[in-house]
Design a protein around this motif. Sequence first.
Motif, PDB file in Angstrom:
ATOM      1  N   THR A 264       0.856  -1.187   0.000  1.00 33.61           N
ATOM      2  CA  THR A 264       0.000   0.000   0.000  1.00 33.61           C
ATOM      3  C   THR A 264       0.891   1.235   0.000  1.00 33.61           C
ATOM      4  O   THR A 264       2.027   1.181   0.468  1.00 33.61           O
ATOM      5  N   ALA A 265       0.358   2.306  -0.547  1.00 37.12           N
ATOM      6  CA  ALA A 265       1.089   3.575  -0.558  1.00 37.12           C
ATOM      7  C   ALA A 265       0.091   4.703  -0.372  1.00 37.12           C
ATOM      8  O   ALA A 265      -0.965   4.711  -1.007  1.00 37.12           O
ATOM      9  N   ARG A 266       0.397   5.602   0.533  1.00 38.36           N
ATOM     10  CA  ARG A 266      -0.565   6.654   0.866  1.00 38.36           C
ATOM     11  C   ARG A 266       0.147   7.887   1.378  1.00 38.36           C
ATOM     12  O   ARG A 266       1.255   7.802   1.901  1.00 38.36           O
ATOM     13  N   VAL A 267      -0.538   9.010   1.212  1.00 36.06           N
ATOM     14  CA  VAL A 267      -0.049  10.290   1.731  1.00 36.06           C
ATOM     15  C   VAL A 267      -1.224  10.963   2.413  1.00 36.06           C
ATOM     16  O   VAL A 267      -2.284  11.129   1.803  1.00 36.06           O
ATOM     17  N   VAL A 342      -0.947  -3.284  -5.717  1.00 35.79           N
ATOM     18  CA  VAL A 342      -1.154  -2.231  -4.722  1.00 35.79           C
ATOM     19  C   VAL A 342      -2.586  -2.313  -4.214  1.00 35.79           C
ATOM     20  O   VAL A 342      -3.528  -2.216  -4.990  1.00 35.79           O
ATOM     21  N   SER A 343      -2.731  -2.539  -2.928  1.00 33.95           N
ATOM     22  CA  SER A 343      -4.073  -2.659  -2.351  1.00 33.95           C
ATOM     23  C   SER A 343      -4.684  -1.272  -2.152  1.00 33.95           C
ATOM     24  O   SER A 343      -3.966  -0.303  -1.942  1.00 33.95           O
ATOM     25  N   PRO A 344      -6.008  -1.205  -2.190  1.00 33.08           N
ATOM     26  CA  PRO A 344      -6.659   0.092  -1.975  1.00 33.08           C
ATOM     27  C   PRO A 344      -6.566   0.536  -0.519  1.00 33.08           C
ATOM     28  O   PRO A 344      -6.276  -0.256   0.376  1.00 33.08           O
ATOM     29  N   MET A 345      -6.835   1.815  -0.307  1.00 33.02           N
ATOM     30  CA  MET A 345      -6.725   2.421   1.027  1.00 33.02           C
ATOM     31  C   MET A 345      -7.573   1.680   2.059  1.00 33.02           C
ATOM     32  O   MET A 345      -7.193   1.571   3.217  1.00 33.02           O
ATOM     33  N   GLY A 346      -8.732   1.173   1.630  1.00 36.56           N
ATOM     34  CA  GLY A 346      -9.629   0.509   2.571  1.00 36.56           C
ATOM     35  C   GLY A 346      -8.980  -0.662   3.291  1.00 36.56           C
ATOM     36  O   GLY A 346      -9.372  -1.018   4.404  1.00 36.56           O
ATOM     37  N   GLU A 347      -7.952  -1.239   2.678  1.00 33.88           N
ATOM     38  CA  GLU A 347      -7.297  -2.397   3.306  1.00 33.88           C
ATOM     39  C   GLU A 347      -6.140  -2.024   4.222  1.00 33.88           C
ATOM     40  O   GLU A 347      -5.573  -2.892   4.881  1.00 33.88           O
ATOM     41  N   VAL A 348      -5.774  -0.736   4.219  1.00 29.59           N
ATOM     42  CA  VAL A 348      -4.702  -0.296   5.123  1.00 29.59           C
ATOM     43  C   VAL A 348      -5.182  -0.413   6.561  1.00 29.59           C
ATOM     44  O   VAL A 348      -6.313  -0.039   6.877  1.00 29.59           O
ATOM     45  N   VAL A 349      -4.341  -0.953   7.411  1.00 28.84           N
ATOM     46  CA  VAL A 349      -4.690  -1.076   8.819  1.00 28.84           C
ATOM     47  C   VAL A 349      -4.056   0.089   9.574  1.00 28.84           C
ATOM     48  O   VAL A 349      -2.845   0.289   9.540  1.00 28.84           O
ATOM     49  N   THR A 350      -4.895   0.892  10.223  1.00 25.86           N
ATOM     50  CA  THR A 350      -4.384   2.091  10.870  1.00 25.86           C
ATOM     51  C   THR A 350      -5.289   2.443  12.065  1.00 25.86           C
ATOM     52  O   THR A 350      -6.151   1.658  12.436  1.00 25.86           O
ATOM     53  N   ARG A 351      -5.037   3.578  12.683  1.00 25.78           N
ATOM     54  CA  ARG A 351      -5.863   4.023  13.808  1.00 25.78           C
ATOM     55  C   ARG A 351      -6.458   5.386  13.481  1.00 25.78           C
ATOM     56  O   ARG A 351      -5.851   6.161  12.758  1.00 25.78           O
ATOM     57  N   TYR A 352      -7.638   5.668  14.023  1.00 22.52           N
ATOM     58  CA  TYR A 352      -8.264   6.970  13.806  1.00 22.52           C
ATOM     59  C   TYR A 352      -8.335   7.738  15.121  1.00 22.52           C
ATOM     60  O   TYR A 352      -8.544   7.152  16.189  1.00 22.52           O
TER      61      TYR A 352
END
Lengths: 430, 430
Positions: A264-267, A342-352
């Motif tokens: 995954t890649a995100r900004v 590259v997986s979409p953002m929905g699959e990124v594991v993160t915290r809100y």
Amino acid sequence: MMRTRPLKVALLGCGVVGSEVARIMATHADDLTARIGAPVELAGIAVRRPGRARAGVPAELITTDATALVKRGDIDVVIEVIGGIEPARSLITTAFEHGASVVSANKALLAEDGAALHAAAEERGADLYYEAAVAGAIPLVRPLRESLAGDTVNRVLGIVNGTTNFILDKMDSSGAGYSEALDEATALGYAEADPTADVEGFDAAAKAAILAGIAFHTRVRLDDVHREGLTEVTASDIASAKRMGCTVKLLAICERAGDGRSVTARVHPAMIPLTHPLASVREAYNAVFVEAEAAGQLMFYGPGAGGPPTASAVLGDLVAACRNKLAGTTGPGESAYTRLPVSPMGEVVTRYHISLDVADKPGVLAQVAQVFAEHGVSIDTVRQQGKDGEASLVVVTHRAPDAALSATVETLRQLDTVRGVASIMRVEGE
Amino acid sequence: MMRTRPLKVALLGCGVVGSEVARIMATHADDLTARIGAPVELAGIAVRRPGRARAGVPAELITTDATALVKRGDIDVVIEVIGGIEPARSLITTAFEHGASVVSANKALLAEDGAALHAAAEERGADLYYEAAVAGAIPLVRPLRESLAGDTVNRVLGIVNGTTNFILDKMDSSGAGYSEALDEATALGYAEADPTADVEGFDAAAKAAILAGIAFHTRVRLDDVHREGLTEVTASDIASAKRMGCTVKLLAICERAGDGRSVTARVHPAMIPLTHPLASVREAYNAVFVEAEAAGQLMFYGPGAGGPPTASAVLGDLVAACRNKLAGTTGPGESAYTRLPVSPMGEVVTRYHISLDVADKPGVLAQVAQVFAEHGVSIDTVRQQGKDGEASLVVVTHRAPDAALSATVETLRQLDTVRGVASIMRVEGE
């Protein structure tokens, strides 16, 4: 051993970076000769506006016909510091066709079309180097491509845009709002007249695409990078971050997914703990963390932009390209053998970190907590604050897929008791 | 394009680093093949004690005859992770004579005899890579040799020994004395049973010699490096540093002298401000600042030792050496064209922090100040503290040549009113 016929260099673009490249090539000619093993000379400089004064740049080398320059046939290395997609792409392709290697600082082009450019270079036995395209003077492309070539990179996390870091640093240190901090950045020359590429995250996303591709030996394009700018970040977000012992940074994050079968890649802006080394990266500096299986955590820090730092990276690549020309070889080309999707953002594991304006009545917290539970999102902490009949709820979640987190927020927005979602920000670097 | 005959690798040494190299070569064989462009296989592992159990290391490859292994004639790359001067030096030389390239992690040997080894490699058209010799997994040698090849490095300042940083970090955080902190480092495996090489600064001095040579394109040997260990650093020094807003680090400092016609290299404990990024380098981590004319200030941070991080650096070099073998070329060799001499410590310009135990009577400060003035050393601050009839004076100087500073201290020692010089420490990083 020393060859006397000089290697010939064409410079495309003579702005802040190009003029510095020309200046250093002139003032440090002897050093470059010694380090390359042959003299190197500027054979021509293509510019759009030949009339503009350029201190220290030989006027007789200036031309407006960039295409003719790269077609001369005696050019060993073309340095492209024009930026943008066209005419840079056509000029680089033409350079390869005429036997030149290319050193480029063009993050947008590399992120958009890196694979085709690498293929064109390989077909002609030429080099394509672009250390200057990512984080200015900080060696990152070469360490990832070469120093870590025997390791497995799992994560790249960094501040790769100086303009936005300057703005966030000002907001953090002075309590200023976004527009006020942007004005200061513009006045000091850290932001361009049209700051869109920086503040909307396009610049950082291009760098994320390049870094992810190299780090994971796959192809990642600009379109594959989830991108959120910092225009929505408020003084209140920064204050919330402080209360959590955090600060807000615009981060580029490239990760190998848990099972290793995708990346995954995100900004996006994110809160990071003040104890994280990236939290203390001030003003327009850049810094990038690289986590690799064997190497562990590495950090690279330095000036991410500006004429001299970018010229330093360009000239390092120039020396490498010239050495290879003399040896009749090329450096490492594109490495995309893993073909990891590259997986979409929905699959990124993160915290809100979510701030809600809610009705100040009993049962609201229970109702909100129920929504999180329904989406399988576990809550780490909740803080309630009353203010004049209204109340605010600040929820920090545990790690969950981004899709679940964003679905949770959508459902929360529909609750009668939730008057508004004041802010949502991811929490990283823990 | 893919060659099917594998490249053959001989591994000399199979301790903490060597066994990790063997393990990764086995578990990541496919990745290495893809990145190199040909399979790579371990052809033999030379060890001193063949009976020792080595998990995951193929027993049939083990030999005690290292010389026969490097003389086989079919070895493409020799990895030397034995350490020490002999037999490592003879084995490396023999490897070059038999057509192999060499990847070494041997800081002591490179610092002692780097020039001769580089010459031997060049004569045979072989590569000599040694990223792992300096600061473990942190890419430093390659960035200095290649990424900054078009720039002018003026200063390298860093923490390059994890053991001593662990000890100083413990002293700083717990108030412990040197021996207590050393005991803890030993118990946790951060210090060896005989810690001399680390605590007396030999290890850091070897790395300083290597870094200075590469950074300034000249030759610097271990003997050229001024070296002071940290065995004299006391809890009271650390407390003094804290009062000044500083901490104590064992620093390796390589500088181009002011006029650019000589260089200096030194290793000693020094106070640095808490605001300096090196101050927050904790435990056994390493970090190195590089200051270059165009690039500005860069920092490289990461684990400086340990099996997997060192193996990561070794394997990155292995990939480079193998790629070069396939292409029939070599990477950049020694660059020592500047032939800059190394100036002695006396010519280094620095600042001193000096604690004096003095008689508690009028006129002492004036007398002490007079000594500084006579040696041309300007005082920045003086702090007087009375304690039970005695007094202590803490003097921090402005920048002055080390010879003048040390002559000042010698004269102070001879004053009747000075009962003792409790500590002297340089102040850096400002």
